[in-house]
Enzyme design. Structure first.
Site, PDB file in Angstrom:
ATOM      1  N   LYS A 130       0.859  -1.197   0.000  1.00  0.00           N
ATOM      2  CA  LYS A 130       0.000   0.000   0.000  1.00  0.00           C
ATOM      3  C   LYS A 130       0.887   1.235   0.000  1.00  0.00           C
ATOM      4  CE  LYS A 130      -3.959   2.028   2.537  1.00  0.00           C
ATOM      5  NZ  LYS A 130      -4.848   1.907   3.708  1.00  0.00           N
ATOM      6  N   SER A 138     -10.431   0.183   7.099  1.00  0.00           N
ATOM      7  CA  SER A 138      -9.788   0.261   5.780  1.00  0.00           C
ATOM      8  C   SER A 138      -9.102  -1.013   5.305  1.00  0.00           C
ATOM      9  CB  SER A 138      -8.766   1.405   5.764  1.00  0.00           C
ATOM     10  OG  SER A 138      -9.426   2.632   5.636  1.00  0.00           O
ATOM     11  N   SER A 170      -9.903   2.297   2.779  1.00  0.00           N
ATOM     12  CA  SER A 170      -8.945   2.964   1.920  1.00  0.00           C
ATOM     13  C   SER A 170      -7.964   2.011   1.232  1.00  0.00           C
ATOM     14  CB  SER A 170      -8.134   3.957   2.741  1.00  0.00           C
ATOM     15  OG  SER A 170      -7.339   3.270   3.705  1.00  0.00           O
TER      16      SER A 170
END
Ligand SMILES: [Mg+2]
Ligand SMILES: [Zn+2]
EC number: 6.3.5.7
Lengths: 95, 493, 490
Positions: free
Chosen positions: B78, B182, B158
């Site tokens: 990420k 998330s 997210s």
């Protein structure tokens, strides 16, 4: 509680975010929607409740007083938009 | 299995060990899949040369009999984890030009164990969002589609890039972070497994901060076992993070096959919210039934402050974020919009560098911390947090080992469908996941079925502090009972 | 609540007498090797951004980890200020934007500081002393430094100081004159230096004062105060207070009102001026730093530090008065610096304490001051000075010769006893030798002898002549006695 346009501008300035005149009204609406949503917290009885300061109960780790870092000015300024002699440059600040 | 990238992480590990294929072959299969899947926009930055270089090093190690736990396994990172020498954006324009000279603790742990980096995964800007539509680098498209529809679906957020990449076989597993859901919400939306470990299980050092008291890293992968393997490498104590626990890392993979016999699973009645779709309720009941069949005791419990978690979260998280994001000021790194004075430089830089959602949250956070409002908002929210945590403590003290809830109030929605003027509508996505962050507990989302339109649905298990092992054991039971979700055909290739 | 007003401390305005009320916030840099929350060095004078870690530069994802020695130093200081030590304290973020504040917030302590109320005993001239209340002491990070004179339109930012540990020591508004304020800072500095928790070097900015000044008519409630920021010498503290008090008095006597604001003292112009940049209404949005857990330690930890504290100036002064028979004033002078006190004790050991104090204060300190030297740079050691005093005590040399001897030892060094021997500086006590000299002078100056009978003050002239004739080595008492007898002066 809800915010007016002037408060939106004050908060934006406090947060150092420029907002145009057109942005104020939508922001005001969005912020007020969020504030309305959190309003329900006012109904909770929190008397005698300690506010949470750390989610995991443990002792804070501490460092020994030893120099283990620094001496890497080139790394520190490597990503800076404007530098000279390893100083960061900014528009002149008047005190 | 036709393609190497369709193996599970555990299968790929075992295949490499048995020398059925090389790390280079495995990596090449992923690099090719990543290239083909560009329409999904899951990666912000692909790093194929670095991946192949790491793979070759892994092949050498395997040949020398020196393989490490994740040797040669290609992962996505990420883009909230700082990667040394590789641009790290946090999904924001304000970090468009930022290349860290340091490696985050979590990613460094993965490289220490031999993993291979395929690239940096897309995310909501500064991890603020539930649909991956707030990224400055474009929306991520889920590999899933509704039955008979070509409409683009969101992967959740997210960690939407992480979830989409894992679901579309663009990596064997991915790092992710979870501040209010998330990891778990995008995992649920994409038919993948995601665990947010206990706060303090993974070091936060080197991960771009959103809300410090809530942020936790964790993995997203295609199976419970893969998640357990990855978490084992990602976690561990770190002297550089004062909030990271000094605890040994258990053998999470061993816990996967423990079963649930003798465990008590709590079903919190407050999660039965108004307007919950019937299929979510059915799935939840089904999950409880599977656990019961496997030998667990099911018990209804009460977590009375549940409904206050989301509004309290929307005070605490923006407050912390408003302060954490003050460092993006155009002076030391990142975007700078020139101005004749320093205040102008700050205001223009931050106005241009942050997207709408980030600005909104910074402003809410600034407001609730400002003079005259601090006690009414922030202090009150932190007191409510104490109450939320107490609810869980009481349930666990009464003998509950883990708690079962739906992961999300609905399946994934379409891109642009929730772009209404009221941001709260989007925030409601996190209603089941956010309590876990507020209390610092571990939570896992595991796929449990599909909705009527063919989109995945997940169940969430919430555990005791630092008892991720029970979550792996219980979610393996669900995974076994539900059957592994068969992922969609690659319509994008 | 209001202590009796001392009329001597009032300031005369055009219309009334005014009382000035002063409180201080002292920022004292903690003596430590590394910074409060990072492993970068605190050493002074490095190249730009050399002593900066990624934490100090607020790189994304960097986290603070506290330096345990800085915690210990704050506790030691709290103990030295006789203050309450809080076993649990909390770090807060003070949020504001400034180029030398990389995080966009300063980690400080707001609601729950590490040290609570204490006090400092301050001695004033003429034997007066006051007790100044300490409100709190908290730990916080220093900011970086901006240089404004490198380019016309730019400021240059250096973060070497960023993150260095500071103690902010907040006094109560207990001070009533610039003299009191200066004496308070001087005393506080002495205590910090004794404790070894801050070197007190104001030139390097290691001790800075924010001075809160207000004025009122005696007996009235507190007036509106102005805060004069970052005054960096004790002399300037005095000047800033005088200047600011007079400015406020002029405004009030003109019928105006004081605006609460932050001001800067300009020593060149001898005035304070409003800091416009700081004028913007600040809203620091304090909240507990979520990157740090509460700071907790045990009473055992505190007791251990207490056991290791050195003797502090007040106790040392009392002991010097009691054990060496010194006046409180002399004792106060000696204990102002720990090194001076140690030097004195070494000299006084086994000797007459008062004589030792005279020599240390009058001769040694006088000479050191003249040369601009510190006690640790003294060319005359405690042993050497002790020997000189011994030589006087034994009657080997006279007090006058001793001053010459001190000069020789100061310049050339050496063992004083050997110097006296080698240079024949011994006092002549042999009355025969003295008498011979006296007789000769009397014989050579019959006119003066006659005059001396009328005018006994002429004795001094004879003493001088005799001393000259004996090279200053004659025992002055013996010379006096002999002359008196021979000249027939009663
Ligand atoms: Mg202050
Ligand atoms: Zn301060």
């Amino acid at each position: 509680m809800s915010v007016d346009a002037q408060t939106v501008r004050r908060i934006a300035h406090l947060a150092r975010i420029a907002v145009s005149d057109e942005e104020v009204a939508p922001l005001q609406g969005e912020l007020n929607a969020i504030l309305a949503f959190v309003e329900q917290l006012g109904t909770v009885d929190v008397s005698g409740v300690e506010p949470m300061t750390s989610v995991t109960p443990m002792a804070m780790k501490k460092r020994a007083d030893v120099v283990t870092d620094g001496e890497r000015a080139a790394d520190v300024v490597a990503n800076a938009p404007e530098t000279e002699d390893n100083y960061f440059l900014v528009p002149k600040v008047v005190e | 299995m036709s393609e190497l990238n369709e193996l599970s992480l555990a299968e790929a590990r075992d295949g490499l060990k048995a020398k059925r294929f090389s790390a280079r072959e495995l990596t090449q299969a992923h690099v090719a899949a990543v290239e083909r899947a560009r329409p999904l926009n899951a990666y912000i930055l692909e790093t194929p040369e670095r991946a192949l270089g790491m793979a070759d090093a892994s092949d050498a190690r395997i040949a020398a009999g020196e393989a490490r736990p994740l040797e040669g396994l290609p992962l996505g990172i990420k883009d909230l984890f700082c990667t040394e020498g590789t641009r790290t954006t946090a999904g924001s324009k304000i970090l468009e030009t930022f290349t860290p000279h340091y490696e985050s603790a979590v990613s460094a742990n993965l490289w220490r164990d031999g993993a291979v980096m395929l690239g940096k995964l897309n995310l909501d800007e500064f991890a603020m969002g539930s649909s991956n539509e707030t990224s400055a680098y474009g929306t991520v498209i889920s590999p899933w589609r509704r039955n008979g529809s070509e409409a683009a679906i969101v992967p959740g957020g997210s960690s939407g890039g992480s979830a989409a990449a894992v679901a579309a076989h663009l990596c064997l597993g991915a790092t992710a972070t979870d501040t209010g859901g998330s990891i778990r919400q995008p995992a649920a939306f994409t038919g993948t497994v995601g665990i947010k470990p206990t706060y303090g299980r993974c070091s936060r050092w080197g991960t771009v901060a959103f809300a410090s008291s809530l942020d936790q890293a964790g993995p997203i992968a295609r199976t419970v076992r893969d998640c357990a393997i990855l978490l084992g490498s990602m976690s561990g104590s770190d002297a550089r993070d004062t909030t990271c626990a000094d605890l040994p890392v258990p053998d999470f993979e061993a816990a996967v096959s423990r079963g649930v016999k003798g465990l008590t699973i709590g079903i919190p009645r407050e999660y039965r919210v108004d307007g919950m779709p019937a299929e979510i309720q059915r799935l939840w009941d089904q999950g409880a039934a599977w656990l019961k069949e496997a030998g667990a005791t099911i018990r209804e419990i009460s977590l009375p402050h549940t409904q206050y978690a989301l509004p309290a979260y929307y005070i605490v998280a923006p407050a912390e974020a408003s302060s954490n994001l003050a460092r993006y000021d155009g002076v030391r790194y990142g975007l700078r919009v020139p101005a004749s004075d320093i205040v102008g430089l700050y205001e223009k830089t931050r106005a241009a560098g942050f997207g709408r959602e980030v600005k909104r949250r910074i402003m809410i956070g600034t407001y609730v911390l400002s003079a005259g409002y601090y006690d009414a908002y922030y202090v009150r929210a932190q007191k409510i947090r104490t109450l939320i945590k107490r609810d869980f403590e009481q349930a666990y003290a009464a003998g509950v080992d883990a708690i079962l809830t739906p992961a999300t109030p609905s399946a994934a929605f379409g891109v642009g469908e929730k772009a209404s003027a009221d941001p709260v509508e989007m925030y409601l996505n996190d209603v089941f996941t956010v309590t876990v962050n507020m209390a610092g507990l571990p939570g896992i989302s595991v796929p449990a079925g599909l909705d009527a339109q063919g989109l995945p649905l997940g169940l969430q298990l919430i555990g005791r502090p630092f008892d991720e092992e029970t979550l792996f054991a219980a979610s393996q039971v669900i995974e076994d009972a539900a059957g592994r979700v068969s992922l969609p055909k690659p319509w994008w290739a | 609540m209001n202590a009796p007003v001392n009329p001597k401390k009032l300031i005369k305005g055009g219309l009334h007498d005014w009382e000035v009320v002063i409180g201080m916030e002292i920022h004292a840099q903690i003596t430590s090797r590394s910074k409060l929350f990072s492993g970068a060095s605190t050493a002074f004078g490095a190249e730009p951004n050399a002593h900066v870690s990624l934490v100090d530069a607020a790189m994304p994802g960097m986290l603070p980890v506290i330096n345990e020695e800085c915690v210990a130093q704050a506790v030691r200081t709290g103990l030295g200020l006789k203050a309450r030590i809080n076993l649990r304290s909390v770090f807060d973020r003070k949020n504001y934007f400034y180029p030398d504040l990389p995080q966009g917030y300063q980690i400080s302590q707001y609601k729950d500081p590490i040290v609570g109320e204490g006090e400092v005993l301050v001695d004033l001239p003429e034997g007066e002393s006051i007790t100044v209340g300490i409100e709190r002491l908290h730990l916080e990070q220093d900011a970086g430094k901006s240089l404004h004179d490198q380019a016309p339109n730019l400021s240059f930012v250096d973060l070497n100081r960023s993150g260095v540990a500071l103690m902010e020591i907040v006094s109560r508004p207990d001070l009533r004159s610039s003299e009191e304020a200066k004496a308070y800072v001087t005393k506080l500095r002495t205590i910090l230096r004794y404790l070894g928790t801050c070197d007190g070097d104001m030139e390097k900015g290691n001790l800075r004062a924010d001075v809160n000044v207000s004025v009122r008519r005696p007996g009235e409630p507190l007036g509106t105060r102005c805060e004069i920021k970052n005054v960096n010498s004790i002399r300037f503290i005095g000047q800033a207070i005088e200047t600011e008090a007079r400015r406020q008095i002029a405004i009030l006597e003109d019928g105006g009102a004081i605006v609460q604001e932050t001001r800067l003292f300009d020593p060149g112009r001898g005035e304070t001026r409003s800091m416009r940049s700081k004028e913007e209404a600040h809203d620091y949005r304090y909240f507990p730093d979520p990157d740090l857990l509460p700071l907790e330690f045990s009473q055992d930890f505190v007791d251990g530090l207490a056991a290791g504290l050195p003797e502090l100036p007040d106790a040392k002064k009392a002991r010097f008065v009691a054990d060496f028979g010194l006046s409180p004033y002399d004792a106060g002078v000696l204990v102002a610096e720990r090194a001076s006190a140690d030097f004195y004790e070494a000299v006084a050991k086994g000797r007459d304490g008062k004589a030792a104090a005279n020599w240390v204060i009058n001769e040694l300190f006088g000479r050191l001051n003249k040369e601009g030297l510190g006690i640790d740079q003294s060319p005359v050691s405690a042993d050497q000075l002790g020997s000189i005093i011994d030589l006087i005590g034994e009657g080997t040399i006279s007090g006058k010769i001793a001053k010459d001897l001190f000069e020789i030892v100061w310049t050339d060094g050496g063992d004083p006893r050997a110097v006296v021997e080698a240079r024949g500086m011994k006092q002549v006590t042999d009355t025969g030798a003295i008498e011979a000299a006296v007789d000769q002078i009397i014989a050579q100056n019959p006119d003066k002898v006659a005059q001396a009978r009328e005018k006994p003050t002429l004795l001094g002239w004879f003493v001088g002549q005799t001393m000259k004739a004996t090279g200053g080595k004659a025992n002055p008492a013996a010379v006096n006695a002999l002359l008196k007898a021979k000249l027939g002066i009663a």
